[in-house]
Design a protein around this motif. Structure first.
Motif, PDB file in Angstrom:
ATOM      1  N   GLY A 146     -62.854  26.803 -19.343  1.00 14.43           N
ATOM      2  CA  GLY A 146     -62.256  27.826 -19.987  1.00 14.43           C
ATOM      3  C   GLY A 146     -60.846  28.380 -19.084  1.00 14.43           C
ATOM      4  N   GLY A 147     -60.826  27.766 -18.024  1.00 13.11           N
ATOM      5  CA  GLY A 147     -59.747  28.185 -16.837  1.00 13.11           C
ATOM      6  C   GLY A 147     -60.222  29.014 -15.903  1.00 13.11           C
ATOM      7  N   HIS A 148     -59.214  29.390 -14.871  1.00 14.79           N
ATOM      8  CA  HIS A 148     -59.626  30.144 -13.857  1.00 14.79           C
ATOM      9  C   HIS A 148     -59.817  31.565 -14.040  1.00 14.79           C
ATOM     10  N   ILE A 166     -53.413  28.126 -12.570  1.00 11.97           N
ATOM     11  CA  ILE A 166     -53.423  28.814 -11.447  1.00 11.97           C
ATOM     12  C   ILE A 166     -52.861  30.334 -11.371  1.00 11.97           C
ATOM     13  N   GLU A 167     -51.533  30.303 -12.061  1.00 18.82           N
ATOM     14  CA  GLU A 167     -51.166  31.637 -11.907  1.00 18.82           C
ATOM     15  C   GLU A 167     -51.693  32.753 -12.426  1.00 18.82           C
ATOM     16  N   LEU A 174     -60.295  19.576  -7.533  1.00 22.58           N
ATOM     17  CA  LEU A 174     -61.465  19.080  -7.016  1.00 22.58           C
ATOM     18  C   LEU A 174     -62.425  18.791  -8.424  1.00 22.58           C
ATOM     19  N   HIS A 175     -62.287  19.755  -9.366  1.00 17.96           N
ATOM     20  CA  HIS A 175     -63.222  19.826 -10.745  1.00 17.96           C
ATOM     21  C   HIS A 175     -62.263  19.562 -11.655  1.00 17.96           C
ATOM     22  N   PRO A 234     -61.163  33.298 -16.642  1.00 18.76           N
ATOM     23  CA  PRO A 234     -62.533  34.240 -16.884  1.00 18.76           C
ATOM     24  C   PRO A 234     -63.470  34.168 -15.750  1.00 18.76           C
ATOM     25  N   VAL A 235     -63.456  33.162 -14.821  1.00 17.03           N
ATOM     26  CA  VAL A 235     -64.235  33.104 -13.691  1.00 17.03           C
ATOM     27  C   VAL A 235     -63.779  34.504 -12.806  1.00 17.03           C
ATOM     28  N   GLN A 236     -62.450  34.695 -12.626  1.00 19.45           N
ATOM     29  CA  GLN A 236     -61.844  35.743 -11.986  1.00 19.45           C
ATOM     30  C   GLN A 236     -62.482  37.017 -12.478  1.00 19.45           C
ATOM     31  N   ASP A 237     -61.986  37.130 -13.854  1.00 21.60           N
ATOM     32  CA  ASP A 237     -62.618  38.389 -14.577  1.00 21.60           C
ATOM     33  C   ASP A 237     -64.051  38.841 -14.165  1.00 21.60           C
ATOM     34  N   ALA A 238     -65.018  37.774 -14.256  1.00 22.50           N
ATOM     35  CA  ALA A 238     -66.285  38.024 -14.270  1.00 22.50           C
ATOM     36  C   ALA A 238     -66.641  38.487 -12.963  1.00 22.50           C
TER      37      ALA A 238
END
Length: 283
Positions: free
Chosen positions: A95-97, A149-150, A142-143, A99-103
């Motif tokens: 789902g992109g970067h 990214i932005e 890598l993944h 959501p990971v940062q938001d978590a």
């Protein structure tokens, strides 16, 4: 993969098989269900045997195809139960970067005392935008994940606001290796080191550096966070582990306290940052 995780995945697979064999319209074979879903038969088999982790959309399709839509909530809860512990990067980054940062932003916002150890790169909350951009780009490569990214950088930068929130304390220790690792360009690292210099003395942050020459009671190992002594988060190359059982969290606390014994703070930490800056200039 941990035994507990695999057992939970197999248990979910057994439940999926049970639903297939007891469908209201009559039991379906695995091949019949696969045709109804437009899946290869191997996917049905892997899910039922616990050899593949279902996505929520898979569980929805499964329950609907069997005429048991009410089973979806139960299946999703089972999935969430074990995925809360091990979150693969492939699935998270699908789902992109952002959501990971938001978590992570949400988890840190809920905590009052946050401890961190890092031996490889500057922890996210202390990163500059350019440094964060370099790190996220390398992990996206890598993944083979989406290169949003932005949006990921902007989400990570929101986390820095937490450093100035009243009532919250950060105790961060990092290896001197972090100050020297060229995981970005030398100019980006130079700006990152200057930013770290400004963190020292901030009343909400205790920043310690473990020198190369320090005597260590434990090997550095992987980086991790501990939130309010209640749960720990660490990363591997394939996944994140979110750990909340008391015994395991206590182990991470012991590791953090042991590594902290080898750290230097204040002026001594500043001297190590200055030395890393001079080494960059001398290149």
């Amino acid at each position: 993969m941990s035994t507990d995780y695999q057992q939970a995945r197999e248990a979910l697979g057994l439940r999926l098989r049970e639903l297939r064999l007891n469908a209201p319209g009559g039991r379906l074979t695995g091949s019949e269900l696969a045709r109804a879903l437009g899946w290869p038969p191997s996917k049905v088999s892997k899910l039922e045997l616990g050899k593949q982790t279902a996505a929520p959309v898979d569980l929805r399709a499964w329950s609907d195809a069997l005429g048991q839509p009410e089973a979806y909530d139960e299946l999703k809860a089972r999935l969430a139960g074990f995925e809360s512990q091990i979150r693969s990067w492939k699935r998270q980054l699908s789902g992109g970067h952002r959501p990971v940062q938001d978590a992570h932003n949400a988890a840190q916002a809920e905590a009052k005392l946050l401890r961190a150890w890092e031996s490889s790169w500057v922890v996210g909350i202390l990163q500059t935008p350019d440094y964060a951009r370099a790190i996220l780009t390398r992990f996206a490569d890598l993944h083979n994940s989406r290169h949003d990214i932005e949006t990921g950088v902007r989400a990570r930068m929101k986390r820095r606001d937490l450093l100035y929130a009243p009532g919250r304390r950060y105790r961060i220790i990092m290896s001197e290796a972090v100050l020297r690792a060229l995981v970005c360009s030398p100019s980006v690292l130079a700006a990152q080191l200057s930013h770290l210099s400004g963190i020292i003395g901030l009343d909400t942050v205790e920043l310690g550096i473990v020198p190369f020459a320090a005597s260590l009671k434990l090997p550095p190992g992987s980086g991790f966070w501990i939130y309010d002594d209640h749960h720990a988060v660490t990363e591997t190359w394939h996944s994140e582990l979110w750990i909340d059982d008391a015994e395991s969290v206590a182990t991470y606390l012991r590791v953090w306290r042991t590594l902290r014994e080898s750290a230097v703070f204040g002026a001594e930490a500043q001297n190590l940052i200055n030395a890393a800056q001079r080494a960059l200039i001398a290149r």
